[in-house]
Write a protein that holds these residues in place. Structure first.
Motif, PDB file in Angstrom:
ATOM      1  N   CYS A  53       5.864   1.211   2.270  1.00  0.00           N
ATOM      2  CA  CYS A  53       5.961   1.201   3.737  1.00  0.00           C
ATOM      3  C   CYS A  53       7.408   1.119   4.210  1.00  0.00           C
ATOM      4  O   CYS A  53       7.762   1.642   5.254  1.00  0.00           O
ATOM      5  CB  CYS A  53       5.179   0.025   4.299  1.00  0.00           C
ATOM      6  SG  CYS A  53       3.442   0.098   3.871  1.00  0.00           S
ATOM      7  N   HIS A  58       6.494   3.452   7.213  1.00  0.00           N
ATOM      8  CA  HIS A  58       5.138   3.440   7.754  1.00  0.00           C
ATOM      9  C   HIS A  58       5.189   3.027   9.219  1.00  0.00           C
ATOM     10  O   HIS A  58       5.570   1.903   9.542  1.00  0.00           O
ATOM     11  CB  HIS A  58       4.275   2.455   6.952  1.00  0.00           C
ATOM     12  CG  HIS A  58       2.837   2.490   7.305  1.00  0.00           C
ATOM     13  ND1 HIS A  58       1.972   1.483   6.950  1.00  0.00           N
ATOM     14  CD2 HIS A  58       2.102   3.426   7.993  1.00  0.00           C
ATOM     15  CE1 HIS A  58       0.767   1.792   7.389  1.00  0.00           C
ATOM     16  NE2 HIS A  58       0.820   2.950   8.027  1.00  0.00           N
ATOM     17  N   CYS A  61       4.183  -0.426  10.980  1.00  0.00           N
ATOM     18  CA  CYS A  61       3.805  -1.385   9.942  1.00  0.00           C
ATOM     19  C   CYS A  61       4.821  -2.519   9.875  1.00  0.00           C
ATOM     20  O   CYS A  61       6.015  -2.306  10.015  1.00  0.00           O
ATOM     21  CB  CYS A  61       3.726  -0.664   8.608  1.00  0.00           C
ATOM     22  SG  CYS A  61       3.447  -1.757   7.206  1.00  0.00           S
ATOM     23  N   TYR A  63       5.888  -4.018   7.335  1.00  0.00           N
ATOM     24  CA  TYR A  63       6.814  -3.877   6.206  1.00  0.00           C
ATOM     25  C   TYR A  63       7.923  -2.870   6.484  1.00  0.00           C
ATOM     26  O   TYR A  63       8.856  -2.741   5.719  1.00  0.00           O
ATOM     27  CB  TYR A  63       6.062  -3.426   4.948  1.00  0.00           C
ATOM     28  CG  TYR A  63       5.045  -4.415   4.471  1.00  0.00           C
ATOM     29  CD1 TYR A  63       5.429  -5.706   4.116  1.00  0.00           C
ATOM     30  CD2 TYR A  63       3.695  -4.069   4.380  1.00  0.00           C
ATOM     31  CE1 TYR A  63       4.498  -6.619   3.693  1.00  0.00           C
ATOM     32  CE2 TYR A  63       2.752  -4.989   3.946  1.00  0.00           C
ATOM     33  CZ  TYR A  63       3.159  -6.261   3.598  1.00  0.00           C
ATOM     34  OH  TYR A  63       2.237  -7.161   3.166  1.00  0.00           O
ATOM     35  N   TRP A 103      -0.652   4.319   2.150  1.00  0.00           N
ATOM     36  CA  TRP A 103       0.450   3.380   2.348  1.00  0.00           C
ATOM     37  C   TRP A 103       0.231   2.132   1.517  1.00  0.00           C
ATOM     38  O   TRP A 103      -0.909   1.668   1.362  1.00  0.00           O
ATOM     39  CB  TRP A 103       0.593   3.027   3.836  1.00  0.00           C
ATOM     40  CG  TRP A 103       1.004   4.209   4.639  1.00  0.00           C
ATOM     41  CD1 TRP A 103       0.184   5.023   5.383  1.00  0.00           C
ATOM     42  CD2 TRP A 103       2.317   4.759   4.759  1.00  0.00           C
ATOM     43  NE1 TRP A 103       0.924   6.031   5.944  1.00  0.00           N
ATOM     44  CE2 TRP A 103       2.223   5.898   5.592  1.00  0.00           C
ATOM     45  CE3 TRP A 103       3.563   4.394   4.236  1.00  0.00           C
ATOM     46  CZ2 TRP A 103       3.344   6.675   5.914  1.00  0.00           C
ATOM     47  CZ3 TRP A 103       4.677   5.166   4.553  1.00  0.00           C
ATOM     48  CH2 TRP A 103       4.562   6.287   5.396  1.00  0.00           C
ATOM     49  N   CYS A 105       0.584  -0.901   2.153  1.00  0.00           N
ATOM     50  CA  CYS A 105      -0.165  -1.987   2.797  1.00  0.00           C
ATOM     51  C   CYS A 105      -1.669  -1.708   2.830  1.00  0.00           C
ATOM     52  O   CYS A 105      -2.463  -2.627   2.988  1.00  0.00           O
ATOM     53  CB  CYS A 105       0.365  -2.247   4.208  1.00  0.00           C
ATOM     54  SG  CYS A 105       0.101  -0.873   5.352  1.00  0.00           S
TER      55      CYS A 105
HETATM   56 ZN   LIG Z   1       2.360  -0.204   5.876  1.00  0.00          ZN
END
Ligand SMILES: [Zn+2]
Length: 133
Positions: A53, A58, A61, A63, A103, A105
Motif C-alpha cells: 500500500c 493505495h 489507505c 498505510y 492490496w 491491507c
Molecule cells: Zn491499503
C-alpha cells in the motif's frame, strides 16, 4: 520503512496460499509478461499483482501515508511508481490479459479476499484491463 520492505513477501505469500487452497493453478513472476506479475493464471489469461500500500500508493489507505521529510522527492518517486503500474496494466491489456490488484491491507481479511479471488478468477468479464467487481 524497513517494516514495509522486509514484509513485502508476506501479503504475496498469503495470496498464493489462498489461491492454491481455492484450487487455482498458477505460476509466479513470469518474466515474459509486462511487470512480471506476481501470480499468473495462464489458462484464464489473468494475472494478480500484490501491491504494498505504501510503495504503490493505495488510494485512501492508512498505510499510504506521506513521509514527513523530503516530501517533494517522495511525491515524485510515488508518482513514478503509480505511473509504472498503470503502464504495466495497459501493456497487459494490449496483450489481452486481465489484471487484479490485491492490496497488502486486503490480505488481512481472508474471507473477503477469497471471495474476491474467486470472483476474479471465475469471472468471465475479461479480456484486458483491470478487473472491476
Ligand atoms: Zn491499503
Amino acid at each position: 520503512m524497513s517494516r514495509i520492505r522486509s514484509k513485502d513477501t508476506g501479503p504475496e505469500v498469503r495470496v498464493r496460499r489462498l489461491a492454491h487452497a481455492l484450487g487455482f493453478r498458477f505460476r509466479l513472476h513470469r518474466r515474459d509478461l509486462p511487470g512480471s506479475p506476481d501470480l499468473v493464471f495462464a489458462a484464464r489469461r489473468k494475472v494478480i499483482f500484490v501491491h504494498g500500500c505504501y510503495w504503490h500508493r493505495h488510494d485512501g489507505c492508512r498505510y499510504s501515508y506521506m513521509p514527513k521529510s523530503n516530501v517533494d522527492f517522495w511525491r515524485l518517486k510515488f508518482q513514478e511508481n503509480v505511473a509504472r503500474d498503470a503502464e504495466v496494466i495497459e501493456a497487459l491489456a494490449a496483450l489481452r490479459w486481465t489484471a487484479l490488484v490485491v492490496w497488502e491491507c486486503e490480505t488481512d481479511d481472508i474471507l473477503r479476499l477469497s471471495a474476491k479471488l474467486t470472483s476474479f478468477l471465475n469471472g468471465i468479464n475479461g479480456y484486458g484491463g483491470v478487473w472491476r467487481e
